[in-house]
Scaffold this motif. Sequence first.
Motif, PDB file in Angstrom:
ATOM      1  N   GLU A 265      29.119 -42.007  15.652  1.00 36.55           N
ATOM      2  CA  GLU A 265      29.056 -40.571  15.932  1.00 36.55           C
ATOM      3  C   GLU A 265      30.320 -40.155  16.693  1.00 36.55           C
ATOM      4  OE1 GLU A 265      25.455 -37.712  17.520  1.00 36.55           O
ATOM      5  OE2 GLU A 265      25.886 -39.510  18.673  1.00 36.55           O
ATOM      6  N   ASP A 268      33.410 -34.504  17.380  1.00 34.88           N
ATOM      7  CA  ASP A 268      33.726 -33.277  16.629  1.00 34.88           C
ATOM      8  C   ASP A 268      32.684 -32.929  15.565  1.00 34.88           C
ATOM      9  OD1 ASP A 268      34.148 -35.226  14.759  1.00 34.88           O
ATOM     10  OD2 ASP A 268      36.240 -34.724  14.342  1.00 34.88           O
ATOM     11  N   GLY A 269      31.474 -33.472  15.689  1.00 34.68           N
ATOM     12  CA  GLY A 269      30.429 -33.144  14.710  1.00 34.68           C
ATOM     13  C   GLY A 269      30.540 -33.954  13.430  1.00 34.68           C
ATOM     14  N   LYS A 270      31.429 -34.951  13.437  1.00 38.82           N
ATOM     15  CA  LYS A 270      31.542 -35.816  12.260  1.00 38.82           C
ATOM     16  C   LYS A 270      31.063 -37.222  12.610  1.00 38.82           C
ATOM     17  CE  LYS A 270      35.411 -33.433  10.078  1.00 38.82           C
ATOM     18  NZ  LYS A 270      36.820 -33.512   9.700  1.00 38.82           N
ATOM     19  N   ARG A 272      32.178 -41.187  11.842  1.00 36.62           N
ATOM     20  CA  ARG A 272      33.173 -42.084  11.271  1.00 36.62           C
ATOM     21  C   ARG A 272      32.421 -43.198  10.551  1.00 36.62           C
ATOM     22  NH1 ARG A 272      35.188 -46.825  13.682  1.00 36.62           N
ATOM     23  NH2 ARG A 272      37.060 -47.597  12.648  1.00 36.62           N
ATOM     24  N   ARG A 303      35.526 -39.881   7.318  1.00 35.64           N
ATOM     25  CA  ARG A 303      34.923 -39.104   8.403  1.00 35.64           C
ATOM     26  C   ARG A 303      34.106 -38.012   7.763  1.00 35.64           C
ATOM     27  NH1 ARG A 303      38.493 -39.145  13.738  1.00 35.64           N
ATOM     28  NH2 ARG A 303      39.110 -41.325  13.605  1.00 35.64           N
ATOM     29  N   VAL A 304      32.811 -38.037   8.014  1.00 33.21           N
ATOM     30  CA  VAL A 304      31.890 -37.180   7.268  1.00 33.21           C
ATOM     31  C   VAL A 304      31.192 -36.226   8.226  1.00 33.21           C
ATOM     32  CG1 VAL A 304      29.993 -37.175   5.601  1.00 33.21           C
ATOM     33  CG2 VAL A 304      31.499 -39.170   5.761  1.00 33.21           C
ATOM     34  N   ARG A 305      31.206 -34.937   7.901  1.00 35.22           N
ATOM     35  CA  ARG A 305      30.524 -33.966   8.758  1.00 35.22           C
ATOM     36  C   ARG A 305      29.015 -34.116   8.618  1.00 35.22           C
ATOM     37  NH1 ARG A 305      32.150 -30.457  11.850  1.00 35.22           N
ATOM     38  NH2 ARG A 305      34.303 -30.523  11.108  1.00 35.22           N
ATOM     39  N   GLY A 306      28.312 -34.013   9.749  1.00 36.24           N
ATOM     40  CA  GLY A 306      26.856 -34.097   9.716  1.00 36.24           C
ATOM     41  C   GLY A 306      26.332 -34.951  10.856  1.00 36.24           C
ATOM     42  N   SER A 307      25.010 -34.972  10.977  1.00 42.76           N
ATOM     43  CA  SER A 307      24.408 -35.797  12.028  1.00 42.76           C
ATOM     44  C   SER A 307      24.427 -37.260  11.580  1.00 42.76           C
ATOM     45  CB  SER A 307      22.966 -35.358  12.259  1.00 42.76           C
ATOM     46  OG  SER A 307      22.190 -35.736  11.135  1.00 42.76           O
ATOM     47  N   ASP A 310      21.787 -37.881   8.898  1.00 40.51           N
ATOM     48  CA  ASP A 310      22.131 -37.301   7.592  1.00 40.51           C
ATOM     49  C   ASP A 310      23.207 -38.113   6.884  1.00 40.51           C
ATOM     50  OD1 ASP A 310      20.399 -35.273   7.812  1.00 40.51           O
ATOM     51  OD2 ASP A 310      21.874 -33.726   8.356  1.00 40.51           O
ATOM     52  N   VAL A 311      24.235 -38.451   7.641  1.00 38.49           N
ATOM     53  CA  VAL A 311      25.356 -39.172   7.031  1.00 38.49           C
ATOM     54  C   VAL A 311      24.902 -40.565   6.597  1.00 38.49           C
ATOM     55  CG1 VAL A 311      27.663 -40.112   7.441  1.00 38.49           C
ATOM     56  CG2 VAL A 311      27.100 -37.821   8.267  1.00 38.49           C
TER      57      VAL A 311
END
Length: 327
Positions: A265, A268-270, A272, A303-307, A310-311
Motif C-alpha cells: 500500500e 498516494d492511493g495506489k 505497488r 503501480r495500481v490505483r485502488g485499495s 481491490d488491487v
Amino acid sequence: MSNTTFDEIGRALRGHQRFAILGHVRPDGDALGSQLALALSLQQLGKDVRVWNEDGMLEKYSFLPRAELLTKPPSAAEDVDVAIALDTAIQNRLGNTLAAVRSAKIWINIDHHRSNPCYGDLVIVDSTAPATGEIIFNLIKSQGLPLDHDIAENLYAAISTDTGSFQYPKTSARTFDTAAELVRVGSLDVGQISQQLYENYPRRRLELLRELLRTTRFDFGERTASFSLTLKTAANLHVLPEDNEGLIDHLRAIRGVIVAVFFEELADGKVRVSMRSKDEAVDVCAICQKFGGGGHTLAAGARVRGSLADVEKKVLEQIREALKHRS
Ligand code: AMP
Ligand code: MN
Ligand code: MN
C-alpha cells in the motif's frame, strides 16, 4: 529492438561536456551501480556529470564507491547537454529527475527491460542482458572508456543484485566472463562486497518479513503465493521502502509456486505490485502491462490505483487467467 550502436553512443559521450545520469524511482542495485559506474567513467574523461535519482542514494547501497555523487535532483532545472536514463523501463519512472534535465539536447536510453518502448534519441535496449550493468560494461569495453576499481565494484554490485547473485535465468557465460573481468580489473573482494549486499540488513527488515509472512496466502492450487504490506504496518515497524527489496524471493523459493506477488500500500492511493514468475509461459511482464506497469518476463511490477483488497483481487484474477493458459 535496440537501434543504436555502442560506437554512436561512444561518439555522443565523447562529443559532449555536460551529462545527467538518471535512474528509476525506488532504485535497486542495478540502477544505482550502473549510474555511478558510468558517471565515474565519464568524470575520468573530464566530463561534467550529475547523477540523480528521485530517491537519492539509499542507506543500504551507501557503501558503493563514490556513492556520495548520487543525489536527489535540484528543484530548478540545470543546463545539461545529454540526459542518460539507465535501467528505466518507461520515462515516467525517472520521477522528479525529469524536470531537472529539461534542457537536454540528446536523450540516451540504456536498459534491459523487455517492455521498454525505446524512448530517447540513442537507444540500447537489450532484453537478453541480465542487468543494465552488463550493458554498461560492454559499452565501456567497446569504447575504451575508463574502467578502474571504483567503476568495477559498482558494476559488479549492479550485476550481482540484478541476477540474484548469478542465479536468475538470464545469467550467462558472458555474465560470468564480465564478473570475472571486473574482479580481475578492480581487484575486487567478492566476499566483502557480497557481505555488504546480502548480510548487512537492518533488524527491522527481518521484523518486516515476519509481518509479511503472517499475511501470506496461497491461491490456484498453491501455484501463486502472495503477501501484502499496509501503510499502518510499515509505519509501526519504521521500515523504509528499500527494506522490502528481495523479500518476495521467499515466496518464489517455495516448491510448486509459479507466481509470487507482493502488494504494498502506498501513500498516494495506489498499490505497488511486485511480481515474479518461475515459468517463461507465465509472463508477469504481460500481466503487469495490463495494469500500466512493465518489466521482464520473470520479474515485473506496476503501480495500481485502488485499495489493497481491490488491487489484490484484480491482480489475482489476471494471474489465474495466465495460469489457465499455461496448463
Ligand atoms: P520490482 O518488483 O520492483 O523489483 O520490479 C521488478 C522489475 O519490474 C524491475 O526490473 C523493475 O524495474 C520493473 N518494474 C517495476 N515496476 C514497474 C513499473 N511500474 N513499470 C515498469 N517496470 C516496472
Ligand atoms: Mn532496476
Ligand atoms: Mn535492472
